[in-house]
Design a protein around this motif. Structure first.
Motif, PDB file in Angstrom:
ATOM      1  N   ALA A   1      -4.999  -5.260  -6.508  1.00  0.00           N
ATOM      2  CA  ALA A   1      -5.194  -6.463  -5.698  1.00  0.00           C
ATOM      3  C   ALA A   1      -3.909  -7.273  -5.547  1.00  0.00           C
ATOM      4  CB  ALA A   1      -6.287  -7.332  -6.318  1.00  0.00           C
ATOM      5  N   ALA A   2      -2.929  -7.026  -6.418  1.00  0.00           N
ATOM      6  CA  ALA A   2      -1.674  -7.787  -6.340  1.00  0.00           C
ATOM      7  C   ALA A   2      -0.749  -7.289  -5.237  1.00  0.00           C
ATOM      8  CB  ALA A   2      -0.949  -7.711  -7.687  1.00  0.00           C
ATOM      9  N   VAL A   3      -1.034  -6.155  -4.641  1.00  0.00           N
ATOM     10  CA  VAL A   3      -0.192  -5.620  -3.565  1.00  0.00           C
ATOM     11  C   VAL A   3      -0.462  -6.392  -2.275  1.00  0.00           C
ATOM     12  CG1 VAL A   3       0.402  -3.584  -2.205  1.00  0.00           C
ATOM     13  CG2 VAL A   3      -0.173  -3.348  -4.629  1.00  0.00           C
ATOM     14  N   ARG A   4       0.581  -6.864  -1.645  1.00  0.00           N
ATOM     15  CA  ARG A   4       0.434  -7.650  -0.424  1.00  0.00           C
ATOM     16  C   ARG A   4      -0.146  -6.804   0.711  1.00  0.00           C
ATOM     17  NH1 ARG A   4       5.713  -8.519  -1.509  1.00  0.00           N
ATOM     18  NH2 ARG A   4       6.357  -7.866   0.581  1.00  0.00           N
ATOM     19  N   HIS A   5      -0.824  -7.463   1.635  1.00  0.00           N
ATOM     20  CA  HIS A   5      -1.501  -6.774   2.730  1.00  0.00           C
ATOM     21  C   HIS A   5      -0.521  -5.974   3.576  1.00  0.00           C
ATOM     22  CE1 HIS A   5      -4.371  -5.946   5.897  1.00  0.00           C
ATOM     23  NE2 HIS A   5      -3.543  -6.465   6.779  1.00  0.00           N
ATOM     24  N   GLU A   6       0.626  -6.553   3.881  1.00  0.00           N
ATOM     25  CA  GLU A   6       1.579  -5.853   4.736  1.00  0.00           C
ATOM     26  C   GLU A   6       2.156  -4.608   4.039  1.00  0.00           C
ATOM     27  OE1 GLU A   6       3.858  -9.462   2.992  1.00  0.00           O
ATOM     28  OE2 GLU A   6       1.826  -8.938   3.669  1.00  0.00           O
TER      29      GLU A   6
ATOM     30  N   ARG B   1       0.399  -2.780   1.885  1.00  0.00           N
ATOM     31  CA  ARG B   1      -0.690  -1.809   1.981  1.00  0.00           C
ATOM     32  C   ARG B   1      -0.674  -1.114   3.346  1.00  0.00           C
ATOM     33  NH1 ARG B   1      -4.817  -1.805  -1.576  1.00  0.00           N
ATOM     34  NH2 ARG B   1      -4.871  -3.405  -3.193  1.00  0.00           N
ATOM     35  N   GLU B   2      -0.436  -1.874   4.379  1.00  0.00           N
ATOM     36  CA  GLU B   2      -0.446  -1.313   5.728  1.00  0.00           C
ATOM     37  C   GLU B   2       0.670  -0.290   5.909  1.00  0.00           C
ATOM     38  OE1 GLU B   2      -0.354  -4.589   8.486  1.00  0.00           O
ATOM     39  OE2 GLU B   2      -2.546  -4.530   8.695  1.00  0.00           O
ATOM     40  N   ARG B   3       1.870  -0.614   5.469  1.00  0.00           N
ATOM     41  CA  ARG B   3       2.962   0.327   5.690  1.00  0.00           C
ATOM     42  C   ARG B   3       2.865   1.540   4.764  1.00  0.00           C
ATOM     43  NH1 ARG B   3       7.828  -3.661   3.713  1.00  0.00           N
ATOM     44  NH2 ARG B   3       8.069  -2.878   1.583  1.00  0.00           N
ATOM     45  N   VAL B   4       2.265   1.378   3.554  1.00  0.00           N
ATOM     46  CA  VAL B   4       2.019   2.542   2.702  1.00  0.00           C
ATOM     47  C   VAL B   4       0.983   3.452   3.353  1.00  0.00           C
ATOM     48  CG1 VAL B   4       1.069   3.316   0.491  1.00  0.00           C
ATOM     49  CG2 VAL B   4       2.715   1.444   0.539  1.00  0.00           C
ATOM     50  N   ALA B   5      -0.033   2.866   3.994  1.00  0.00           N
ATOM     51  CA  ALA B   5      -1.027   3.674   4.703  1.00  0.00           C
ATOM     52  C   ALA B   5      -0.376   4.461   5.834  1.00  0.00           C
ATOM     53  CB  ALA B   5      -2.137   2.783   5.243  1.00  0.00           C
ATOM     54  N   MET B   6       0.576   3.839   6.532  1.00  0.00           N
ATOM     55  CA  MET B   6       1.299   4.539   7.600  1.00  0.00           C
ATOM     56  C   MET B   6       2.127   5.689   7.021  1.00  0.00           C
ATOM     57  SD  MET B   6       2.523   1.279   9.897  1.00  0.00           S
ATOM     58  CE  MET B   6       3.561   2.301  10.942  1.00  0.00           C
TER      59      MET B   6
ATOM     60  N   LEU C   1       9.390   0.249  -5.856  1.00  0.00           N
ATOM     61  CA  LEU C   1       9.983   0.716  -4.608  1.00  0.00           C
ATOM     62  C   LEU C   1       8.950   0.978  -3.520  1.00  0.00           C
ATOM     63  CD1 LEU C   1      12.620   3.164  -6.106  1.00  0.00           C
ATOM     64  CD2 LEU C   1      13.101   1.006  -4.943  1.00  0.00           C
ATOM     65  N   VAL C   2       7.769   1.431  -3.899  1.00  0.00           N
ATOM     66  CA  VAL C   2       6.752   1.758  -2.893  1.00  0.00           C
ATOM     67  C   VAL C   2       5.800   0.593  -2.652  1.00  0.00           C
ATOM     68  CG1 VAL C   2       4.900   3.370  -2.263  1.00  0.00           C
ATOM     69  CG2 VAL C   2       6.912   4.203  -3.501  1.00  0.00           C
ATOM     70  N   PHE C   3       5.423  -0.133  -3.708  1.00  0.00           N
ATOM     71  CA  PHE C   3       4.395  -1.167  -3.575  1.00  0.00           C
ATOM     72  C   PHE C   3       4.902  -2.579  -3.830  1.00  0.00           C
ATOM     73  CE2 PHE C   3       2.274   2.811  -4.702  1.00  0.00           C
ATOM     74  CZ  PHE C   3       1.351   2.913  -3.675  1.00  0.00           C
TER      75      PHE C   3
ATOM     76  N   PHE D   1       4.180  12.545  -2.738  1.00  0.00           N
ATOM     77  CA  PHE D   1       4.166  11.456  -1.761  1.00  0.00           C
ATOM     78  C   PHE D   1       4.948  10.246  -2.264  1.00  0.00           C
ATOM     79  CE2 PHE D   1       2.152   7.328  -0.840  1.00  0.00           C
ATOM     80  CZ  PHE D   1       2.576   7.196   0.480  1.00  0.00           C
ATOM     81  N   LEU D   2       4.721   9.847  -3.507  1.00  0.00           N
ATOM     82  CA  LEU D   2       5.399   8.673  -4.051  1.00  0.00           C
ATOM     83  C   LEU D   2       6.915   8.874  -4.096  1.00  0.00           C
ATOM     84  CD1 LEU D   2       2.922   7.881  -6.955  1.00  0.00           C
ATOM     85  CD2 LEU D   2       3.331   6.442  -4.942  1.00  0.00           C
TER      86      LEU D   2
END
Length: 278
Positions: free
Chosen positions: A63-68, A70-75, A221-223, A265-266
């Motif tokens: 839950a601490a990961v910012r919304h933006e 999350r969006e770019r990790v999904a991409m 680096l990723v999140f 992936f990571l």
């Protein structure tokens, strides 16, 4: 401290961490029981005592990961999955073989050659330079070295049950209990054992912190989340290795269900330019 015994297992192998209210948080190194000793002298301006449960509750969550982010990790996941490599059949065969050898019934007779091969093999993930283990193997002799490796794996996987996995992991890495083969009791090799036995939980990322390829660095680096450095008390290496693994597993989610590919992936995602993530 020698006159204090654990109320759960009667062991005197304990240590104490001073708290801000003048009490000691006593930790049993044998069974993991924690309790407070002394009379509290509370200072309202000081933080409260931390147990393993309260400390775990403070560890970052998905839950601490910012919304933006999350969006770019999904991409990035969608991009990665377009060219996802097929699972390596060698990994499945290797894992099945060592799951059998590391089982309760199989461990006591696990062949020495297989144990040495496990330590030196890069299948699943490379544990790094094994020159120290190979020297110890020759010095101890094959039979004794294999016995000690089995002892390390048995303690990690099977007991004592009263001691949490993360604290058994710390015990082995710290080497204070004299269990098993010291050169096998390294975070990467022990984590590799866990990757074999629990492949749906443990990512084949074998170190908590390692240049840019440890769990701590991948989370950053990723999140874009900061994780604490390892410490001798509270944030111990076993706790951090376990909790960061579970955090990364949750963050990757089920879009990349195979954890071998999730680790790929990571490692790929952390090198992608920021511009491609927006």
């Amino acid at each position: 401290m020698a006159l204090i015994a654990c109320p759960n297992c009667s062991s005197e192998d304990i240590n104490g961490t001073p708290q801000f209210d003048s009490r000691l948080l006593i930790h049993c190194n044998e069974c993991g029981t924690e309790w407070l000793r002394g009379e509290a002298q509370r200072d309202p301006g000081r933080p409260a005592v931390q147990t393993i449960d309260s400390l775990h509750a403070e560890f970052p969550t998905p839950a601490a990961v910012r919304h933006e982010i999350r969006e770019r990790v999904a991409m990035l996941q969608a991009e990665f999955l377009l060219d996802r490599p097929e699972p390596d059949p060698e990994v499945a065969e290797y894992r099945a073989r060592y799951q059998e050898l590391f089982s309760r019934d199989g461990l006591s007779t696990a062949p020495a050659d297989d144990l040495l091969h496990f330590a030196n093999s890069a299948t699943i993930a490379s544990p790094g330079n094994m020159s120290g283990l190979n020297r110890a193997w020759k010095t101890q002799g094959q039979d004794k070295a294999a016995h000690l490796v089995r002892e390390s794996i048995e303690h990690l996987l099977y007991g004592p049950e009263s001691l949490r996995l993360e604290d058994r992991l710390t015990q082995l890495i710290d080497g204070k209990k004299g269990i098993g083969l010291p050169s096998f009791n390294k975070e990467p090799l022990l984590t590799k054992v866990l990757c074999v036995v629990e492949p749906d939980r443990w990512l084949p990322v074998l170190s908590y912190s390692a240049a840019t390829d440890g769990k701590k660095e991948l989370v950053k680096l990723v999140f874009d989340l900061d994780l604490p450095p390892a410490a001798k008390t509270t944030w111990t290496i076993g706790r951090l290795a376990t909790w960061s693994n579970d955090l990364l597993r949750s963050l990757v989610g089920n879009d990349v269900p195979d954890l071998q590919q999730a680790a790929q992936f990571l490692l790929w995602a952390k090198n992608q330019p920021v511009a491609s993530r927006s």
